[in-house]
Design an enzyme around this catalytic site. Structure first.
Site, PDB file in Angstrom:
ATOM      1  N   PHE A 241       0.797  -1.236   0.000  1.00 37.69           N
ATOM      2  CA  PHE A 241       0.000   0.000   0.000  1.00 37.69           C
ATOM      3  C   PHE A 241       0.828   1.284   0.000  1.00 37.69           C
ATOM      4  O   PHE A 241       0.294   2.345  -0.313  1.00 37.69           O
ATOM      5  CB  PHE A 241      -0.931   0.009   1.222  1.00 37.69           C
ATOM      6  CG  PHE A 241      -1.685  -1.269   1.418  1.00 37.69           C
ATOM      7  CD1 PHE A 241      -2.668  -1.657   0.519  1.00 37.69           C
ATOM      8  CD2 PHE A 241      -1.412  -2.117   2.484  1.00 37.69           C
ATOM      9  CE1 PHE A 241      -3.368  -2.848   0.682  1.00 37.69           C
ATOM     10  CE2 PHE A 241      -2.096  -3.302   2.664  1.00 37.69           C
ATOM     11  CZ  PHE A 241      -3.083  -3.682   1.756  1.00 37.69           C
ATOM     12  N   SER A 242       2.092   1.225   0.372  1.00 38.99           N
ATOM     13  CA  SER A 242       2.910   2.438   0.467  1.00 38.99           C
ATOM     14  C   SER A 242       3.489   2.809  -0.892  1.00 38.99           C
ATOM     15  O   SER A 242       3.612   1.976  -1.787  1.00 38.99           O
ATOM     16  CB  SER A 242       4.023   2.258   1.497  1.00 38.99           C
ATOM     17  OG  SER A 242       4.816   1.121   1.195  1.00 38.99           O
ATOM     18  N   TYR A 510      12.126  -4.347  16.634  1.00 36.20           N
ATOM     19  CA  TYR A 510      10.698  -4.010  16.624  1.00 36.20           C
ATOM     20  C   TYR A 510      10.085  -4.467  17.943  1.00 36.20           C
ATOM     21  O   TYR A 510      10.379  -5.570  18.418  1.00 36.20           O
ATOM     22  CB  TYR A 510       9.986  -4.772  15.512  1.00 36.20           C
ATOM     23  CG  TYR A 510       9.579  -3.972  14.313  1.00 36.20           C
ATOM     24  CD1 TYR A 510       8.284  -3.483  14.194  1.00 36.20           C
ATOM     25  CD2 TYR A 510      10.469  -3.726  13.280  1.00 36.20           C
ATOM     26  CE1 TYR A 510       7.880  -2.777  13.076  1.00 36.20           C
ATOM     27  CE2 TYR A 510      10.084  -3.012  12.153  1.00 36.20           C
ATOM     28  CZ  TYR A 510       8.788  -2.548  12.059  1.00 36.20           C
ATOM     29  OH  TYR A 510       8.390  -1.847  10.958  1.00 36.20           O
TER      30      TYR A 510
END
Length: 594
Positions: A241-242, A510
């Protein structure tokens, strides 16, 4: 700029994975595709749709895990999803004169509430919670869809002349608050949506570079390059999506950066439209020694200095061989030591990631129901690891691997990695587990949407840290979060971590944090409070405020101490030169003083 090369392809018109009317395909109040989500039915959790490997399969382990860990009853009806109430949002704050000036540009536009709301946010917890429970205080007044560089020049010139704010909008995946409208902005705000600037302008086979418009989406870029036998190799978790422009604006990193590099390694040339003109270099060369590299002014600027319109990046031929792998370690510390040794020898495969024990267990709950024979094989593996090798199920962790390159290169790389792993008691765990661990990345983001329906909030955050402080940082951050949760009355929460990227001098970590917020106040404020404590501890342990998520508004508190007051003033001086009227008033990095 033109190039003269008989082996040049272009332009290529790209069929975008994200249509102009985003809500037709993507959720307006959640992550990803409308047809893809975690749902509970008939006593089991499923993942809907067939876009991902776990689509339409039962996930029998989720129910018990969420009860034990987060104390939620998933059998109860979930909260009803909010409906966009247009009447709650203000009408466009734009004068008839300025609206006429914009219309005269002959560029597609909209003042509809849905179009404006969709571009008022990214994907932070605050964004998603607000969409479901409240309204944004400030949204864009008008959306514009330029189709090329010249359209952007027209928009920026008009905005500069009439004192209108521009906030560039790409894929909408920001997790830093970068595209949110400043609440105190009184001027009209244009959301400049680059999604219709998605062409591949040319591809140069001889020099292995490609020029694309900034709005092209990652999966579209890879699909079209693949048809011609090439790849950019840039694959962030959000690449479905980016956009390319977003990658440049946030100094993005991808899962396969070991082979292909981060965005700063890929970029050859950038064209950015500023209020003071177009910023670009005059040639396409591999390196320049002519003062500071202005590409690095553009990279990481997060929409505050101008609009990125065209980008030239390096490409590579499609790899001959692609192979997954996985390794189990007795504990997280040994896994990190193995990663350090791999990095020291500079033999990293395309991707190497290490899940801690908590994330390893979390990954197991998303394992679909399989055949009887598969269960037997898994049982044998578990027996071998826990009984014969003596690994403690509450300590062991897993490394996932992706190898790309020539067949001979991949075989050599595999031998190197598994040989190093054996020095740290690592046991090979198979290709299937490696592939599953890699592809699972793309569905994890969907879990938050289900969690929000059961009074659970969740978010991820990342940092980069020197090797000798990595294990301590993880331990201290988990302890800090645990203590803060207890202090504010959060009794059911999860905190896990993984090492996602490696460098000569350090690694990327993360964290995933989620908690049950039933009857304990505003969950977004509480989450921000907990994460702030965690971020302070990260910095105290020598970690960064961000590795690739950027600063935006969410992390700007720590920006001055990261770059020094001189650094802040240097940024503001650049801002003053390129945008003297503060047309790009995003308030990212530092609140604007202009």
């Amino acid at each position: 700029m033109s190039i003269h090369n008989p082996e040049k392809h272009g332009p290529i018109v790209v069929e975008s994975a994200i249509p102009k009317n985003r809500q037709e395909l993507l959720k307006w109040n959640g992550w990803g595709y409308n047809d893809s989500m975690f749902i509970y039915k008939d006593g089991y959790v499923y993942f809907s749709g067939k876009r991902y490997p776990i689509g339409e399969l039962r996930l029998p382990h989720v129910k018990e895990w969420v009860i034990d860990t987060l104390n939620i009853d998933i059998t109860k009806p979930p909260k009803t999803l909010a409906v966009l109430e247009e009447s709650k949002y203000p009408k466009p704050n734009i004068t008839p004169e300025n609206l006429k000036n914009i219309i005269d540009l002959n560029i597609s536009y909209s003042t509809k509430v849905m179009d404006r709301v969709l571009r008022a946010h990214g994907q932070t917890l605050h964004d998603m919670f607000t969409l479901r429970n409240s309204v944004f205080e400030r949204i864009p007044d008008i959306v514009l869809w330029p189709k090329c560089h010249n359209d952007v020049v027209k928009i920026v010139n008009l905005a500069n002349e009439h004192n209108i704010v521009i906030i560039p909008f790409g894929g909408g995946t920001a997790v830093s608050g970068a595209v949110e409208c400043p609440n105190n902005e009184q001027r009209s705000i244009i959301s400049l949506d680059t999604s219709q600037m998605n062409r591949i302008l040319w591809l140069d086979k001889a020099n292995l570079i490609v020029c694309c418009e900034s709005g092209i989406i990652g999966q579209d870029l890879e699909r079209e390059l693949g048809k011609l036998g090439f790849t950019s190799g840039h694959e962030p978790d959000s690449y479905e999506f980016s956009s390319l422009g977003g990658w440049v604006a946030t100094r993005a990193s991808g899962m396969k950066k070991n082979v292909y590099g981060n965005i700063e390694d890929l970029v050859v040339h950038v064209k950015m439209v500023t209020a003071n003109g177009v910023l670009e270099k005059n040639c396409l060369v591999p390196r320049l020694s002519c003062g500071p590299d202005f590409n690095h002014i553009v990279m990481g600027s997060e929409g505050s200095l101008g609009v990125i319109t065209e980008v030239v990046i390096k490409i590579r031929p499609l790899p001959e061989c692609r192979k997954y792998g996985s390794i189990v370690f007795p504990n997280f510390e040994l896994g990190v030591k193995c990663m350090r040794e791999i990095a020291k020898n500079r033999c990293q495969p395309a991707s190497v990631r290490l899940m801690d024990n908590d994330q390893f267990k979390f990954g197991l709950i998303l394992k679909p129901e399989e055949s009887y024979s598969s269960l037997i094989v898994d049982g044998i593996k578990k027996f071998y690891i826990t009984k014969i090798k003596g690994f403690d199920p509450d300590q062991m962790c897993v490394m996932t691997l992706l190898f790309e390159g020539g067949e001979k290169e991949v075989k050599i790389n595999e031998r190197q990695i598994y040989s190093i792993a054996s020095q740290f008691k690592g046991v090979p765990a198979g290709e299937k587990n490696g592939e599953r661990g890699y592809t699972l990345t793309f569905v994890i983001a969907y879990i938050r949407d289900l969690a929000l329906q059961y009074d659970v909030v969740a978010e991820s955050f990342e940092t980069s840290v020197p090797w000798d402080r990595a294990v301590t940082l993880v331990k201290n951050v988990k302890q800090t979060i645990t203590e803060e949760c207890k202090r504010i009355g959060v009794s059911h929460f999860m905190i896990n971590s993984r090492v996602t990227q490696t460098y000569d001098a350090g690694c990327v970590i993360y964290f995933y944090l989620g908690f049950n917020h039933s009857n304990i106040g505003d969950p977004v404020t509480l989450h921000h409070q907990i994460e702030t404590k965690a971020r302070d501890e990260i910095i105290a342990c020598g970690g960064s405020i961000s590795h690739h998520h950027g600063v935006g508004k969410l992390r700007r508190k720590w920006y001055p101490s990261t770059v020094s007051n001189v650094g802040v003033n240097l940024y503001l001086a650049t801002k003053q030169e390129l945008d003297p009227k503060n047309i790009f008033a995003t308030n990212n990095l530092v609140p604007s003083k202009l």
